[in-house]
Design an enzyme around this catalytic site. Structure first.
Site, PDB file in Angstrom:
ATOM      1  N   ARG A 216       5.521   3.973 -17.137  1.00 40.16           N
ATOM      2  CA  ARG A 216       5.667   4.878 -17.237  1.00 40.16           C
ATOM      3  C   ARG A 216       7.487   4.699 -17.921  1.00 40.16           C
ATOM      4  O   ARG A 216       8.234   3.827 -17.092  1.00 40.16           O
ATOM      5  CB  ARG A 216       5.992   6.321 -15.900  1.00 40.16           C
TER       6      ARG A 216
ATOM      7  N   LYS B 184       9.583   4.513 -10.458  1.00 40.74           N
ATOM      8  CA  LYS B 184       9.552   3.875  -9.538  1.00 40.74           C
ATOM      9  C   LYS B 184      11.150   3.732  -8.657  1.00 40.74           C
ATOM     10  O   LYS B 184      12.005   3.109  -9.099  1.00 40.74           O
ATOM     11  CB  LYS B 184       8.773   2.908  -9.647  1.00 40.74           C
TER      12      LYS B 184
ATOM     13  N   TYR C 220      11.342   7.811  -8.030  1.00 41.04           N
ATOM     14  CA  TYR C 220      10.608   7.334  -6.089  1.00 41.04           C
ATOM     15  C   TYR C 220      11.568   6.615  -5.370  1.00 41.04           C
ATOM     16  O   TYR C 220      11.721   5.800  -5.805  1.00 41.04           O
ATOM     17  CB  TYR C 220       9.077   7.815  -6.402  1.00 41.04           C
TER      18      TYR C 220
ATOM     19  N   HIS D  15      10.381   6.575  -1.363  1.00 44.28           N
ATOM     20  CA  HIS D  15       9.458   6.091  -0.861  1.00 44.28           C
ATOM     21  C   HIS D  15      10.396   4.993   0.479  1.00 44.28           C
ATOM     22  O   HIS D  15       9.575   3.820   1.093  1.00 44.28           O
ATOM     23  CB  HIS D  15       7.900   5.787  -0.792  1.00 44.28           C
TER      24      HIS D  15
ATOM     25  N   GLU E  43       9.932  11.921  -3.932  1.00 46.67           N
ATOM     26  CA  GLU E  43       8.790  12.756  -3.514  1.00 46.67           C
ATOM     27  C   GLU E  43       8.946  13.769  -1.767  1.00 46.67           C
ATOM     28  O   GLU E  43       8.166  13.804  -1.819  1.00 46.67           O
ATOM     29  CB  GLU E  43       8.010  11.435  -2.311  1.00 46.67           C
TER      30      GLU E  43
ATOM     31  N   ASP F  79       1.761   4.021  -1.105  1.00 53.10           N
ATOM     32  CA  ASP F  79       3.263   4.272  -0.942  1.00 53.10           C
ATOM     33  C   ASP F  79       3.954   4.265   0.345  1.00 53.10           C
ATOM     34  O   ASP F  79       5.011   4.447   0.499  1.00 53.10           O
ATOM     35  CB  ASP F  79       3.370   4.815  -2.322  1.00 53.10           C
TER      36      ASP F  79
HETATM   37  N1  LIG Z   1      -0.151   5.039  -4.527  1.00 52.16           N
HETATM   38  C1  LIG Z   1      -0.382   5.502  -6.026  1.00 52.16           C
HETATM   39  O1  LIG Z   1       0.519   5.559  -7.293  1.00 52.16           O
HETATM   40  C2  LIG Z   1       0.490   6.890  -5.362  1.00 52.16           C
HETATM   41  C3  LIG Z   1       0.445   7.723  -4.179  1.00 52.16           C
HETATM   42  N2  LIG Z   1       0.424   9.219  -3.843  1.00 52.16           N
HETATM   43  C4  LIG Z   1       0.753   8.753  -2.129  1.00 52.16           C
HETATM   44  O2  LIG Z   1      -0.513   9.689  -1.917  1.00 52.16           O
HETATM   45  C5  LIG Z   1      -0.370  10.263  -0.840  1.00 52.16           C
HETATM   46  C6  LIG Z   1      -0.778  11.568  -0.402  1.00 52.16           C
HETATM   47  O3  LIG Z   1       0.075  12.614  -1.117  1.00 52.16           O
HETATM   48  P1  LIG Z   1      -0.753  14.186  -1.793  1.00 52.16           P
HETATM   49  O4  LIG Z   1      -1.773  14.277  -1.590  1.00 52.16           O
HETATM   50  O5  LIG Z   1       0.547  14.325  -2.224  1.00 52.16           O
HETATM   51  O6  LIG Z   1       0.065  15.110  -0.495  1.00 52.16           O
HETATM   52  P2  LIG Z   1      -0.550  16.616   0.597  1.00 52.16           P
HETATM   53  O7  LIG Z   1       0.725  16.184   1.403  1.00 52.16           O
HETATM   54  O8  LIG Z   1      -0.506  17.339  -0.849  1.00 52.16           O
HETATM   55  O9  LIG Z   1      -1.631  16.348   1.238  1.00 52.16           O
HETATM   56  C7  LIG Z   1      -1.413  15.476   2.316  1.00 52.16           C
HETATM   57  C8  LIG Z   1      -2.806  15.866   3.352  1.00 52.16           C
HETATM   58  O10 LIG Z   1      -2.783  14.468   4.304  1.00 52.16           O
HETATM   59  C9  LIG Z   1      -3.000  15.675   5.537  1.00 52.16           C
HETATM   60  N3  LIG Z   1      -2.978  14.825   6.914  1.00 52.16           N
HETATM   61  C10 LIG Z   1      -1.350  14.588   7.505  1.00 52.16           C
HETATM   62  N4  LIG Z   1      -1.943  14.396   8.402  1.00 52.16           N
HETATM   63  C11 LIG Z   1      -3.279  14.148   8.886  1.00 52.16           C
HETATM   64  C12 LIG Z   1      -3.657  13.414  10.001  1.00 52.16           C
HETATM   65  N5  LIG Z   1      -3.346  13.311  10.523  1.00 52.16           N
HETATM   66  N6  LIG Z   1      -5.650  13.479   9.557  1.00 52.16           N
HETATM   67  C13 LIG Z   1      -6.181  14.112   8.059  1.00 52.16           C
HETATM   68  N7  LIG Z   1      -4.672  14.698   7.541  1.00 52.16           N
HETATM   69  C14 LIG Z   1      -4.004  14.934   7.597  1.00 52.16           C
HETATM   70  C15 LIG Z   1      -2.367  17.290   4.868  1.00 52.16           C
HETATM   71  O11 LIG Z   1      -2.778  17.951   5.589  1.00 52.16           O
HETATM   72  C16 LIG Z   1      -1.916  17.407   3.998  1.00 52.16           C
HETATM   73  O12 LIG Z   1      -4.026  17.719   3.859  1.00 52.16           O
HETATM   74  C17 LIG Z   1       1.863   9.951  -0.364  1.00 52.16           C
HETATM   75  O13 LIG Z   1       1.544   9.185   0.407  1.00 52.16           O
HETATM   76  C18 LIG Z   1       1.579   9.905  -1.604  1.00 52.16           C
HETATM   77  O14 LIG Z   1       3.312   9.678  -1.742  1.00 52.16           O
HETATM   78  C19 LIG Z   1       1.227   9.652  -4.328  1.00 52.16           C
HETATM   79  C20 LIG Z   1       0.664   9.146  -5.844  1.00 52.16           C
HETATM   80  C21 LIG Z   1       0.618   8.250  -5.762  1.00 52.16           C
HETATM   81  C1  LIG Z   2       4.004   8.658  -6.109  1.00 55.05           C
HETATM   82  C2  LIG Z   2       4.324   7.718  -6.697  1.00 55.05           C
HETATM   83  O1  LIG Z   2       5.248   6.781  -6.339  1.00 55.05           O
HETATM   84  C3  LIG Z   2       4.216   6.684  -7.371  1.00 55.05           C
HETATM   85  O2  LIG Z   2       3.978   8.023  -8.709  1.00 55.05           O
HETATM   86  O3  LIG Z   2       4.509   5.728  -8.400  1.00 55.05           O
END
Ligand SMILES: NC(=O)C1=CN([C@@H]2O[C@H](COP(=O)(O)OP(=O)(O)OC[C@H]3O[C@@H](n4cnc5c(N)ncnc54)[C@H](O)[C@@H]3O)[C@@H](O)[C@H]2O)C=CC1
Ligand SMILES: CC(=O)C(=O)O
Length: 377
Positions: free
Chosen positions: A15, A75, A94, A96, A118, A269
């Protein structure tokens, strides 16, 4: 303002932080945009595409970082980039930081004003995280389905099943943006889908959206243990904004999964929600096996589909970059609650409460960090 766009250097990160359309917007407002040579190639944008919209192409990363007042990235900077930090530099990307203590320290030591995509919050949503969560949530199912194939080390099941044969089971922990988009894809493939969330209201919304196509469960250790043991594919999708992800899936729970099952911990992340994941993996070598279960823990999943991701990301970041460039960072942050929630470090302080708490360091509100700076100078 002079805005610099370096080429991303993380493993397989294709990206780029701006498109030619974004350059036009900043240029028209009177700002200079420097783009590192070939920064856009992975996303399908040539140096000529950028030149035609008014960007200046810079050969060396060091030259670009030194000449820029604000650096826009995708990143978090890697250790080899920390040497470019300097007092007053604005870094918009981003970050983190809850999972990156060494980076947090470098940003503090060098008094960088860092604004993390984020943690920018608007009405309890995270508009600069959402598009990449949509991408990663959708990818998580296609990646999981691929690793469930025998040839890739999986159990050898098709998530959709076929007439006369059971469908695969997908358990999703966290029903936010990642979880919802994972559910859409899993339902589309015909899998049996369970979503667990801590918020009963969120589960109600998911029930309204998906009806009887999903099973919803409230988040507690009993329900998580059951959903993990039944899952062919487990998706980690929990977020507490700014904080380190809670370790909800224990090693004992992972041991109950069938050999050849797959975990995709999208929340890696922020440190990940699965106890058996002790490392971030890369697109080059994305999976490792523990207790017979395949673990996928890539922290930049959208980097694998850069054309889609770059456009989706810059659609939402450029308006904020424009505010910072037009008003200057202090005025822009003072005027905008959204940008205020995004500032993670300023003048040597951690200015985001959740990040400070995750790192075990002191929290200083942005305006106080500014006052301390003014008093000291
Ligand atoms: N690995 C990667 O390439 C990427 C990673 N991410 C990550 O994915 C993760 C999720 O992001 P989003 O869905 O956008 O966040 P979001 O805020 O939309 O959703 C998170 C959900 O987790 C729930 N939650 C909180 N504590 C909880 C628990 N103890 N048990 C069950 N559910 C719980 C919340 O109620 C919420 O519905 C983040 O860490 C984000 O940075 C996002 C994009 C890319
Ligand atoms: C959310 C994030 O860290 C990514 O899109 O790589």
């Amino acid at each position: 303002m002079i805005i610099g766009i370096p080429k991303e250097i993380k493993n397989n990160e294709n990206r780029v932080a701006i498109t030619p359309a974004g350059v036009t917007i900043l240029n028209n407002a009177g700002h200079r945009v420097l783009v590192e040579k070939d920064a856009g190639i992975g996303s399908g944008f040539t140096n000529e595409d950028y030149r035609l919209t008014g960007a200046e192409i810079v050969d060396q990363a060091s030259e670009l970082w030194h000449a820029s007042e604000m650096i826009m990235k995708v990143k978090e900077p890697l250790a080899s980039e920390y040497g470019y930090f300097r007092p007053g530099l604005i870094l918009f990307t981003y970050l983190h930081l809850a999972a990156e203590p060494a980076l947090a320290k470098a940003l503090q030591d060098d008094k960088v004003v860092s604004i993390a995509y984020e943690t920018i919050a608007v009405n309890r949503t995270l508009p600069l995280l959402t598009p990449m969560s949509e991408v990663a949530g959708r990818m998580s199912i296609q990646i999981g389905a691929q690793y469930l194939q025998k040839s890739n080390g999986g159990q050898g099941i098709l998530l959709a099943g076929v007439p006369g044969v059971s469908r695969g089971k997908v358990s999703i922990i966290g029903g936010g943006v990642v979880g919802t988009n994972a559910a859409k894809m899993a339902i589309g493939l015909g899998a049996e889908v369970t979503i667990i969330d801590l918020s009963a209201d969120r589960l109600r919304q998911l029930d309204d959206i998906f009806g009887s196509q999903i099973q919803t469960l409230i988040s507690n250790p009993f329900n998580i243990a059951k959903a993990v043991s039944e899952a062919d594919l487990l998706i980690g999708a929990v977020l507490i904004p700014g904080a380190k992800a809670p370790r909800l899936v224990t090693e004992d729970m992972v041991k109950t999964m069938k050999p050849g099952s797959v975990i995709v911990d999208v929340a890696i992340d922020q440190g990940g929600i699965v106890e058996t994941i002790d490392k971030v993996t890369t697109h080059d070598n994305p999976v490792f096996v523990k207790h017979g279960v395949l673990h996928y823990s890539v922290a930049n999943m959208p980097g694998a589909v850069p054309r889609t991701s770059t456009i989706a990301l810059t659609n939402v970041t450029v308006p904020y970059a424009l505010q910072i460039a037009n008003q200057g960072v202090v005025q822009a942050v003072t005027n905008s609650g959204a940008l205020q929630s995004g500032v993670n470090t300023a003048n040597g302080s951690i200015t985001c409460a959740a990040v400070a708490s995750a790192l075990g360091t002191a929290f200083t509100p942005f305006d106080e960090a500014l006052e301390q700076h003014t008093a000291a100078s």
